[in-house]
Design a protein around this motif. Structure first.
Motif, PDB file in Angstrom:
ATOM      1  N   ARG A   1      14.933 100.963  89.354  1.00 14.32           N
ATOM      2  CA  ARG A   1      14.133 100.042  88.005  1.00 14.32           C
ATOM      3  C   ARG A   1      14.370  99.625  86.179  1.00 14.32           C
ATOM      4  O   ARG A   1      15.375  99.633  86.037  1.00 14.32           O
ATOM      5  CB  ARG A   1      13.773 101.507  87.029  1.00 14.32           C
ATOM      6  CG  ARG A   1      12.667 102.662  88.094  1.00 14.32           C
ATOM      7  CD  ARG A   1      11.890 103.895  87.798  1.00 14.32           C
ATOM      8  NE  ARG A   1      10.804 102.990  86.981  1.00 14.32           N
ATOM      9  CZ  ARG A   1       9.761 103.995  85.643  1.00 14.32           C
ATOM     10  NH1 ARG A   1      10.204 105.189  85.253  1.00 14.32           N
ATOM     11  NH2 ARG A   1       8.771 103.440  85.296  1.00 14.32           N
ATOM     12  N   CYS A   2      13.634  98.554  86.696  1.00 10.65           N
ATOM     13  CA  CYS A   2      13.551  97.759  85.294  1.00 10.65           C
ATOM     14  C   CYS A   2      13.394  97.900  84.023  1.00 10.65           C
ATOM     15  O   CYS A   2      12.480  98.865  83.512  1.00 10.65           O
ATOM     16  CB  CYS A   2      12.260  96.580  85.116  1.00 10.65           C
ATOM     17  SG  CYS A   2      11.918  95.544  84.029  1.00 10.65           S
ATOM     18  N   MET A   3      14.013  98.475  83.259  1.00  8.17           N
ATOM     19  CA  MET A   3      14.213  98.894  81.808  1.00  8.17           C
ATOM     20  C   MET A   3      12.693  98.514  80.490  1.00  8.17           C
ATOM     21  O   MET A   3      12.593  98.943  79.899  1.00  8.17           O
ATOM     22  CB  MET A   3      15.044  99.064  80.795  1.00  8.17           C
ATOM     23  CG  MET A   3      15.452  99.841  79.873  1.00  8.17           C
ATOM     24  SD  MET A   3      14.710 101.686  79.368  1.00  8.17           S
ATOM     25  CE  MET A   3      16.094 102.229  78.437  1.00  8.17           C
ATOM     26  N   TRP A   4      12.482  97.477  81.158  1.00  5.55           N
ATOM     27  CA  TRP A   4      11.297  96.606  80.605  1.00  5.55           C
ATOM     28  C   TRP A   4       9.951  96.597  80.468  1.00  5.55           C
ATOM     29  O   TRP A   4       8.857  97.485  80.372  1.00  5.55           O
ATOM     30  CB  TRP A   4      11.405  94.804  80.338  1.00  5.55           C
ATOM     31  CG  TRP A   4      10.515  94.188  79.969  1.00  5.55           C
ATOM     32  CD1 TRP A   4       9.746  93.810  80.458  1.00  5.55           C
ATOM     33  CD2 TRP A   4      10.718  94.573  77.930  1.00  5.55           C
ATOM     34  NE1 TRP A   4       8.913  93.478  79.275  1.00  5.55           N
ATOM     35  CE2 TRP A   4       8.929  93.902  78.276  1.00  5.55           C
ATOM     36  CE3 TRP A   4      10.950  95.291  77.489  1.00  5.55           C
ATOM     37  CZ2 TRP A   4       8.945  93.558  76.911  1.00  5.55           C
ATOM     38  CZ3 TRP A   4      10.797  94.760  76.034  1.00  5.55           C
ATOM     39  CH2 TRP A   4       9.436  93.878  75.634  1.00  5.55           C
ATOM     40  N   CYS A   5       9.607  96.176  82.263  1.00  2.00           N
ATOM     41  CA  CYS A   5       7.926  97.097  83.183  1.00  2.00           C
ATOM     42  C   CYS A   5       8.094  97.781  83.534  1.00  2.00           C
ATOM     43  O   CYS A   5       7.121  98.541  83.768  1.00  2.00           O
ATOM     44  CB  CYS A   5       7.943  95.988  83.236  1.00  2.00           C
ATOM     45  SG  CYS A   5       8.550  95.448  85.362  1.00  2.00           S
ATOM     46  N   GLY A   6       9.297  98.634  84.084  1.00  2.47           N
ATOM     47  CA  GLY A   6       9.426 100.485  84.422  1.00  2.47           C
ATOM     48  C   GLY A   6       8.856  99.784  85.982  1.00  2.47           C
ATOM     49  O   GLY A   6       9.085 100.936  87.209  1.00  2.47           O
TER      50      GLY A   6
ATOM     51  N   VAL B   1      17.991  95.543  85.160  1.00  2.00           N
ATOM     52  CA  VAL B   1      15.887  94.880  84.734  1.00  2.00           C
ATOM     53  C   VAL B   1      15.908  93.920  85.915  1.00  2.00           C
ATOM     54  O   VAL B   1      17.122  94.099  86.916  1.00  2.00           O
ATOM     55  CB  VAL B   1      16.073  94.243  83.758  1.00  2.00           C
ATOM     56  CG1 VAL B   1      15.537  94.842  82.179  1.00  2.00           C
ATOM     57  CG2 VAL B   1      17.277  93.390  84.023  1.00  2.00           C
ATOM     58  N   CYS B   2      14.862  93.710  86.199  1.00  2.00           N
ATOM     59  CA  CYS B   2      14.003  93.444  87.233  1.00  2.00           C
ATOM     60  C   CYS B   2      14.062  91.590  86.887  1.00  2.00           C
ATOM     61  O   CYS B   2      13.851  91.103  88.091  1.00  2.00           O
ATOM     62  CB  CYS B   2      12.674  93.312  88.082  1.00  2.00           C
ATOM     63  SG  CYS B   2      11.188  92.264  86.547  1.00  2.00           S
ATOM     64  N   GLY B   3      14.772  90.806  86.323  1.00  2.00           N
ATOM     65  CA  GLY B   3      14.935  89.519  85.797  1.00  2.00           C
ATOM     66  C   GLY B   3      15.169  89.205  84.696  1.00  2.00           C
ATOM     67  O   GLY B   3      15.434  89.569  83.875  1.00  2.00           O
TER      68      GLY B   3
ATOM     69  N   THR C   1      13.527  87.107  83.125  1.00  2.54           N
ATOM     70  CA  THR C   1      12.242  87.234  81.645  1.00  2.54           C
ATOM     71  C   THR C   1      12.723  88.594  81.340  1.00  2.54           C
ATOM     72  O   THR C   1      12.257  89.151  80.006  1.00  2.54           O
ATOM     73  CB  THR C   1      11.300  86.359  82.274  1.00  2.54           C
ATOM     74  OG1 THR C   1      11.462  85.872  82.882  1.00  2.54           O
ATOM     75  CG2 THR C   1      10.347  87.107  80.675  1.00  2.54           C
ATOM     76  N   HIS C   2      12.157  89.071  81.709  1.00  2.00           N
ATOM     77  CA  HIS C   2      12.531  90.789  81.275  1.00  2.00           C
ATOM     78  C   HIS C   2      13.764  91.065  80.806  1.00  2.00           C
ATOM     79  O   HIS C   2      13.627  92.289  79.788  1.00  2.00           O
ATOM     80  CB  HIS C   2      12.246  91.433  82.000  1.00  2.00           C
ATOM     81  CG  HIS C   2      10.761  91.959  82.706  1.00  2.00           C
ATOM     82  ND1 HIS C   2       9.913  92.860  83.559  1.00  2.00           N
ATOM     83  CD2 HIS C   2       9.874  90.538  82.563  1.00  2.00           C
ATOM     84  CE1 HIS C   2       8.735  92.188  83.693  1.00  2.00           C
ATOM     85  NE2 HIS C   2       8.445  91.135  83.100  1.00  2.00           N
ATOM     86  N   HIS C   3      15.163  90.899  81.274  1.00  2.00           N
ATOM     87  CA  HIS C   3      16.101  91.454  80.849  1.00  2.00           C
ATOM     88  C   HIS C   3      16.147  90.579  78.754  1.00  2.00           C
ATOM     89  O   HIS C   3      16.895  91.252  77.897  1.00  2.00           O
ATOM     90  CB  HIS C   3      17.216  90.945  81.646  1.00  2.00           C
ATOM     91  CG  HIS C   3      19.006  90.357  80.482  1.00  2.00           C
ATOM     92  ND1 HIS C   3      18.944  89.740  80.043  1.00  2.00           N
ATOM     93  CD2 HIS C   3      19.346  91.066  81.018  1.00  2.00           C
ATOM     94  CE1 HIS C   3      20.191  89.860  79.236  1.00  2.00           C
ATOM     95  NE2 HIS C   3      20.745  90.733  80.308  1.00  2.00           N
TER      96      HIS C   3
HETATM   97 ZN   LIG Z   1      10.424  93.913  85.171  1.00  2.33          ZN
END
Ligand SMILES: [Zn+2]
Length: 207
Positions: free
Chosen positions: A57-62, A84-86, A88-90
């Protein structure tokens, strides 16, 4: 979708505890004890679940992620490599957590202090030993202190400069935000923080 659903489900005890604390639906004593019991029990259920899905899971967007971009975060319960997923969210995650990390003593004093002072304040006020101060004053104190702590985290931290993602240390357990994604918590801080600040100020004015 499964992880997100389970995460939301396991996040619900957080608003439940806040409701018990600030509304005291079962009377002040019983509501506070129930709230504390839920808080303590929650940790043992929610953390293992959050850790089990930390890698996917991405810790930013879930959202779900197939990438491996670990962000190491130390919190009072241990050190965890979240994902994270990428890029930007990192960067948003590192900016937000970095901002909090650099002010962790202040944030700990705000949130931890709010809980630790509210409980005896509410209890004693309800027992009638604090003179003119009542349970409503304790609630206003709690909401005001939490609000001025979380509003800057919601509005300023995500847009701050993202530093190197090392040495991130949070004063509160990171698994709670991992359940729904940090972005959701940021919006809750913005919205609930604003409402609570207005409510606390209105209480002071009314008094
Ligand atoms: Zn994300």
């Amino acid at each position: 979708m499964g992880d997100r659903f389970v995460g939301i489900l396991l996040f619900l005890p957080v608003p439940l505890v806040l409701w018990l604390f600030t509304r005291a639906p079962f009377g002040v004593g019983r509501s506070l004890v129930t709230g504390v019991a839920v808080m303590v029990a929650h940790r043992f259920v929610a953390r293992p679940v959050a850790l089990s899905s930390a890698a996917r899971r991405c810790m930013w967007c879930g959202g779900r992620t197939d990438r491996t971009m670990p962000v190491r975060v130390a919190d009072p319960a241990g050190t965890v490599d979240w994902n994270v997923c990428g890029a930007t969210h990192h960067d948003r995650l590192v900016a937000t957590l970095g901002w909090v990390s650099r002010r962790r003593r202040l944030v700990a004093a705000g949130i931890g202090g709010a809980v630790l002072t509210f409980l005896p304040f509410a209890w004693l006020a309800e027992a009638g030993v604090l003179g003119p101060l009542g349970y409503g004053d304790a609630v206003a104190w709690f909401k005001g202190l939490v609000a001025i702590t979380v509003l800057p985290i919601g509005w300023i931290a995500p847009g701050s400069s993202s530093r190197e993602p090392s040495g991130l240390r949070l004063p509160f357990p990171a698994h709670i935000q991992a359940l729904v994604g940090t972005l959701v918590v940021v919006w809750l801080f913005r919205f609930v923080g604003a409402v609570w600040l207005v409510e606390a100020l209105a209480h002071v004015v009314r008094r």
